[in-house]
Design an enzyme around this catalytic site. Sequence first.
Site, short mmCIF file in Angstrom:
data_model
loop_
_atom_site.label_atom_id
_atom_site.label_comp_id
_atom_site.label_asym_id
_atom_site.label_seq_id
_atom_site.Cartn_x
_atom_site.Cartn_y
_atom_site.Cartn_z
N PHE A 234 0.86 -1.19 0.00
CA PHE A 234 0.00 0.00 0.00
C PHE A 234 0.90 1.24 0.00
O PHE A 234 0.81 2.10 0.87
CB PHE A 234 -0.95 0.03 1.22
CG PHE A 234 -1.78 -1.22 1.39
CD1 PHE A 234 -2.94 -1.39 0.66
CD2 PHE A 234 -1.38 -2.22 2.27
CE1 PHE A 234 -3.71 -2.54 0.83
CE2 PHE A 234 -2.13 -3.36 2.44
CZ PHE A 234 -3.30 -3.53 1.72
N ASP A 256 0.93 -1.18 -4.94
CA ASP A 256 -0.28 -0.34 -4.82
C ASP A 256 -1.18 -0.62 -6.02
O ASP A 256 -0.70 -0.94 -7.10
CB ASP A 256 0.08 1.15 -4.76
CG ASP A 256 -1.02 1.97 -4.08
OD1 ASP A 256 -0.86 2.31 -2.89
OD2 ASP A 256 -2.04 2.25 -4.74
N SER A 257 -2.48 -0.47 -5.81
CA SER A 257 -3.42 -0.74 -6.91
C SER A 257 -3.74 0.54 -7.69
O SER A 257 -4.57 0.50 -8.60
CB SER A 257 -4.70 -1.36 -6.37
OG SER A 257 -5.27 -0.51 -5.39
N CYS A 346 -5.23 3.13 10.20
CA CYS A 346 -5.69 4.52 10.36
C CYS A 346 -7.19 4.55 10.56
O CYS A 346 -7.83 5.58 10.35
CB CYS A 346 -5.25 5.38 9.18
SG CYS A 346 -5.89 4.80 7.61
N1 SAH Z 1 1.60 4.19 2.91
C1 SAH Z 1 1.21 5.33 2.11
C2 SAH Z 1 -0.25 5.66 2.29
C3 SAH Z 1 -1.17 4.52 1.98
S1 SAH Z 1 -2.77 5.01 1.51
C4 SAH Z 1 2.11 6.51 2.45
O1 SAH Z 1 2.79 6.47 3.48
O2 SAH Z 1 2.16 7.46 1.68
C5 SAH Z 1 -3.45 3.51 0.99
C6 SAH Z 1 -3.03 3.08 -0.39
O3 SAH Z 1 -3.56 1.78 -0.57
C7 SAH Z 1 -3.55 3.91 -1.54
O4 SAH Z 1 -2.49 4.38 -2.31
C8 SAH Z 1 -4.44 2.95 -2.37
O5 SAH Z 1 -4.27 3.12 -3.76
C9 SAH Z 1 -3.89 1.62 -1.94
N2 SAH Z 1 -4.82 0.49 -1.99
C10 SAH Z 1 -6.11 0.42 -1.58
N3 SAH Z 1 -6.60 -0.82 -1.72
C11 SAH Z 1 -5.59 -1.58 -2.25
C12 SAH Z 1 -5.45 -2.95 -2.61
N4 SAH Z 1 -6.46 -3.81 -2.45
N5 SAH Z 1 -4.29 -3.37 -3.10
C13 SAH Z 1 -3.25 -2.51 -3.25
N6 SAH Z 1 -3.31 -1.21 -2.91
C14 SAH Z 1 -4.46 -0.74 -2.42
#
Ligand code: SAH
Length: 402
Positions: A234, A256-257, A346
Site C-alpha cells: 500500500f 499499490d493498486s 488509520c
Molecule cells: N503508505 C502510504 C499511504 C497509503 S494510503 C504513504 O505512506 O504514503 C493507501 C493506499 O492503498 C492507496 O495508495 C491505495 O491506492 C492503496 N490500496 C487500496 N486498496 C488496495 C489494494 N487492495 N491493493 C493494493 N493497494 C491498495
Amino acid sequence: MNIVTLKHNKEKSLLRRHPWLYASGIGQVEGHPASGATVIVKADDGRFIARAAYSPQSMIRLRVWSFDEAEPIDHAFFKRRVRNAIAHRRALVSDTGAVRLVFGEADGLPGLIVDHYTGVDGHGAPREQLVCQFMAAGVETWKNAIVQALVGATGCPHVYERSDVSIREKEGLAQTTGVLAGDEPPASLIVDEGGVRYHVDVRHGHKTGFYIDQRDNRALVRQHAAGRDVLNCFCYTGGFSLAALKGGARRVVSIDSSGEALDLARANLAANGFEADRAQWLDADAFKTLRRLYEDGERFDLVVLDPPKFAPSREHVDRAARAYKDINLIGFKLLRPGGLLATYSCSGAIDMDLFQKIVSSAAADAGVDARILKRLSAGVDHPMLTSFPEGEYLKGLWLQKP
Ligand code: SAH
C-alpha cells in the site's frame, strides 16, 4: 440570541472539556440558529457551559469553540487560535517541508485541517502552499476569517481547499475544492523531508496531497533499512519506499493498486536520483500479491503495511479486523528471521488495544513469536487532546520476528 439548553446531566462530558455534544443531549433550542451559527450552551439549570458551533443536520450537534464565558467568537478568536496552533508547531517540527499546522479539535478548531507545504515548483522556484479541509458546519461558516488568519500568521499567500471529503455530507455540506487565496497550486510541488524529495499533488492527491502523519515512521524505516530487502505494501506515492532507499535498503518492492500513485512514486525515485533497479513497483491488488510473493518464495528483512482505512465506521470493525489480520499474517510469513514489521491502521474505530490483538492473532496463526519493539503513532504535529481520545486515528506497531 441563540441558546441551546442541554438535557439534565448532559453537560458532564463538556465539563470534562470533551469538545462534542451529540443530538441526544440537546434539550431546548432558542432562536433559530443556522447551520454553523454560534450558540451559547447552557446546562438545564441555566449555567453557562460553552460557546459552540451548531450543526442541525449532524449527529454531532455541537462542537465547542470555547469554555470561557468571556471569550466571544469573532475574527480575533480565529486569529488567536490559528496563531497558537502555528506557534506550537514551529517549536516542535523541523527539517521538513510538510507540516500539519492545524489538527482540528486538538487545536481548538473542530473540523479544520490545515497543512503547510514549503518546497519548489516544477521550475525549481521556491513555493509555499497552504491546504485546508473544512469538515464541519462551524469552520465552514468562518472560512473567510480562518483563511485571513492563516495568511496573516504564516505569510503564505496561497491557500487551496480540499474539502472533497464525504464526512461533509453528515453536516449537510457539499464537497468542494478550489483556490481560497493566491494562485492555483503548481502542477508540480516538491517538498524535502529530511533530505528526501517528495512530489505533493495538492489538487488530486490523498488527504491534502501527502501522508504527513507518517513522517516519524518514515524516519524509523529509514533508520533500519540499510542492507535490507524491503517490502512496502500500500505504498501510495512511495513515502516509505523512498525513506528505505535513502536509508540504504538493498532493494524495495512496493505494491499499490493505483497506477497514478505509482507514477508519482516513480517520479519521486527519479527526483532523488536513486538507481531504478533498486526499486520495483507492482501495480496490483495487495491481498493477492502478498500471497503470490509468499508462494514464489520471496522473503524480506523489513515489511511495511500501511493500508487504507479498512473500518470507516464502527459497523465495519469486524470485517476490517479480518482484513488487517489477513495482511499481517502474510506479512509475518514473508519476513526472514530477525526481520522487522511496521504495521499500521488509520481506522479511528479500531483502537490501539484492538489493533494489537489483531496483529497478535496474526502472529499466532503465522506461528511467529513476534516481539513488539515499539508502539507507533502519528507525528507531534497531529496531537491528541487528553479530553478527546477519539482524535487518535493512526496507530502502528513495530515488531520483530525472532
Ligand atoms: N503508505 C502510504 C499511504 C497509503 S494510503 C504513504 O505512506 O504514503 C493507501 C493506499 O492503498 C492507496 O495508495 C491505495 O491506492 C492503496 N490500496 C487500496 N486498496 C488496495 C489494494 N487492495 N491493493 C493494493 N493497494 C491498495
